[in-house]
Motif scaffolding. Structure first.
Motif, PDB file in Angstrom:
ATOM      1  N   VAL A   1      14.300  32.882  21.512  1.00 57.02           N
ATOM      2  CA  VAL A   1      15.023  31.651  21.204  1.00 57.02           C
ATOM      3  C   VAL A   1      15.585  31.078  22.504  1.00 57.02           C
ATOM      4  CG1 VAL A   1      17.026  30.677  20.029  1.00 57.02           C
ATOM      5  CG2 VAL A   1      15.582  32.349  18.854  1.00 57.02           C
ATOM      6  N   LYS A   2      15.229  29.846  22.781  1.00 57.00           N
ATOM      7  CA  LYS A   2      15.652  29.223  24.043  1.00 57.00           C
ATOM      8  C   LYS A   2      16.742  28.178  23.854  1.00 57.00           C
ATOM      9  CE  LYS A   2      11.252  30.087  26.391  1.00 57.00           C
ATOM     10  NZ  LYS A   2      10.666  30.924  25.333  1.00 57.00           N
ATOM     11  N   VAL A   3      17.092  27.886  22.622  1.00 60.98           N
ATOM     12  CA  VAL A   3      18.154  26.922  22.324  1.00 60.98           C
ATOM     13  C   VAL A   3      19.509  27.567  22.610  1.00 60.98           C
ATOM     14  CG1 VAL A   3      19.180  25.495  20.530  1.00 60.98           C
ATOM     15  CG2 VAL A   3      16.723  25.883  20.543  1.00 60.98           C
ATOM     16  N   LEU A   4      20.394  26.866  23.301  1.00 60.43           N
ATOM     17  CA  LEU A   4      21.741  27.380  23.582  1.00 60.43           C
ATOM     18  C   LEU A   4      22.750  26.244  23.433  1.00 60.43           C
ATOM     19  CD1 LEU A   4      23.541  29.748  24.409  1.00 60.43           C
ATOM     20  CD2 LEU A   4      23.154  29.122  26.806  1.00 60.43           C
ATOM     21  N   PRO A   5      23.154  25.940  22.206  1.00 66.05           N
ATOM     22  CA  PRO A   5      24.144  24.883  21.996  1.00 66.05           C
ATOM     23  C   PRO A   5      25.486  25.232  22.636  1.00 66.05           C
ATOM     24  CG  PRO A   5      23.031  25.470  19.953  1.00 66.05           C
ATOM     25  CD  PRO A   5      22.687  26.522  20.950  1.00 66.05           C
TER      26      PRO A   5
ATOM     27  N   LEU B   1      17.063  27.827  13.077  1.00 63.14           N
ATOM     28  CA  LEU B   1      15.787  27.140  12.899  1.00 63.14           C
ATOM     29  C   LEU B   1      14.784  27.564  13.971  1.00 63.14           C
ATOM     30  CD1 LEU B   1      16.956  23.539  11.927  1.00 63.14           C
ATOM     31  CD2 LEU B   1      15.647  25.118  10.488  1.00 63.14           C
ATOM     32  N   ALA B   2      15.273  27.796  15.184  1.00 65.33           N
ATOM     33  CA  ALA B   2      14.396  28.271  16.260  1.00 65.33           C
ATOM     34  C   ALA B   2      13.891  29.679  15.961  1.00 65.33           C
ATOM     35  CB  ALA B   2      15.131  28.235  17.597  1.00 65.33           C
ATOM     36  N   VAL B   3      14.749  30.517  15.373  1.00 61.35           N
ATOM     37  CA  VAL B   3      14.312  31.850  14.956  1.00 61.35           C
ATOM     38  C   VAL B   3      13.225  31.728  13.889  1.00 61.35           C
ATOM     39  CG1 VAL B   3      15.010  34.007  13.850  1.00 61.35           C
ATOM     40  CG2 VAL B   3      16.511  32.939  15.532  1.00 61.35           C
ATOM     41  N   ALA B   4      13.465  30.882  12.894  1.00 57.71           N
ATOM     42  CA  ALA B   4      12.488  30.697  11.819  1.00 57.71           C
ATOM     43  C   ALA B   4      11.138  30.237  12.369  1.00 57.71           C
ATOM     44  CB  ALA B   4      13.012  29.693  10.798  1.00 57.71           C
TER      45      ALA B   4
END
Length: 276
Positions: free
Chosen positions: A112-116, A216-219
């Protein structure tokens, strides 16, 4: 068919916080257990007074702890995990140790590359000091309010903090934060090829600690695994406290319905629910 549910808590929350869930699931015909992480003591007060047993406890040690517990059972359980417990649940089902898994607002797996920003801010009480990697850190009521209680009142958030929080080991957060830069990261899960039981990923839309975009990124990582069932459910208006706060039954009932849809309802439970 397995009808035993193993509940796994996340960082900063004591295992006894699952008791309302256990009562509900047992009313519906399941058997349940909620063993703590290695180093947890029997009560919130005891763990707060002596948190040293959690020092330096990491993801691999937690995974092996639950795998060892399951190994002594006659059949694979169902597992429900929240936050880091949701990451552990994915590790267990990827290794075919459980029959089905529910990961509620799970800590992100490797890839997962998303980091809010809200996720980063929620982790700063630990990640802000490298020395925290090998020791436990407690959240203040204000820090808990941002990370867990942002979708509920200040009064409810403070009450949950007082009732259920314990110091948490820093190592899992550091391991998760660096997962994409470590070849053999303990946060790695076989999302692509594992042939396993059904998995449910869930997200509260207001979660600061594990924002919706992260789950959602995990999914999405599971999207090409057509050999196994992976589903995603979303809970409008709920934050990271969704397993603890006054709305927890909304989530629990959804999990119960999903387990029944996957064929894991105890004998007579579906008929009784329909009659009610």
């Amino acid at each position: 068919m397995s009808t035993h549910v193993l509940f796994i808590h996340g960082l900063w929350i004591h295992a006894s916080a699952w008791r309302p869930w256990q009562d509900l699931f047992e009313e519906r015909g399941y058997s349940t257990s909620a063993p703590g992480w290695p180093g947890d003591l029997e009560t919130v007060a005891a763990t707060r007074a002596n948190p040293e047993g959690l020092n330096d406890v990491g993801i691999s040690q937690i995974c092996h702890h639950y795998a060892d517990i399951i190994e002594g059972w006659d059949e694979k359980p169902l597992v429900v995990g929240h936050s880091f417990g949701g990451l552990i649940a994915q590790e267990l089902i990827a290794n075919d140790l459980v029959a089905a898994a529910v990961a509620i607002d799970p800590a992100p797996v490797k890839g997962v590359k998303v980091l809010p920003f809200s996720q980063l801010k929620s982790g700063l009480p630990v990640l802000g000091n490298p020395a925290n990697k090998s020791r436990t850190v407690a959240l203040t009521p204000k820090q808990f309010k941002y990370a867990f209680g942002n979708a509920i009142t200040d009064e409810e958030s403070d009450a949950l903090h007082a009732a259920w929080t314990i110091p948490g080991p820093g190592r899992p957060l550091f391991e998760d934060a660096t997962a994409n830069f470590v070849r053999n990261s303990p946060a790695a899960v076989d999302t692509h090829t594992a042939v396993r039981g059904p998995l449910l990923l869930t997200s509260g839309t207001e979660d600061h600690t594990v924002p919706r975009s992260v789950t959602l990124a995990v999914a999405k990582l599971y999207a090409d695994n057509t050999a196994s069932v992976t589903e995603y459910h979303e809970y409008e208006g709920k934050g990271h406290s969704l397993t603890l706060d006054a709305g927890w039954t909304d989530v629990a009932e959804d999990v119960l319905a999903w387990l029944a849809a996957q064929g894991f309802a105890p004998a007579g439970a579906q008929g009784a629910a329909a009659a009610g």
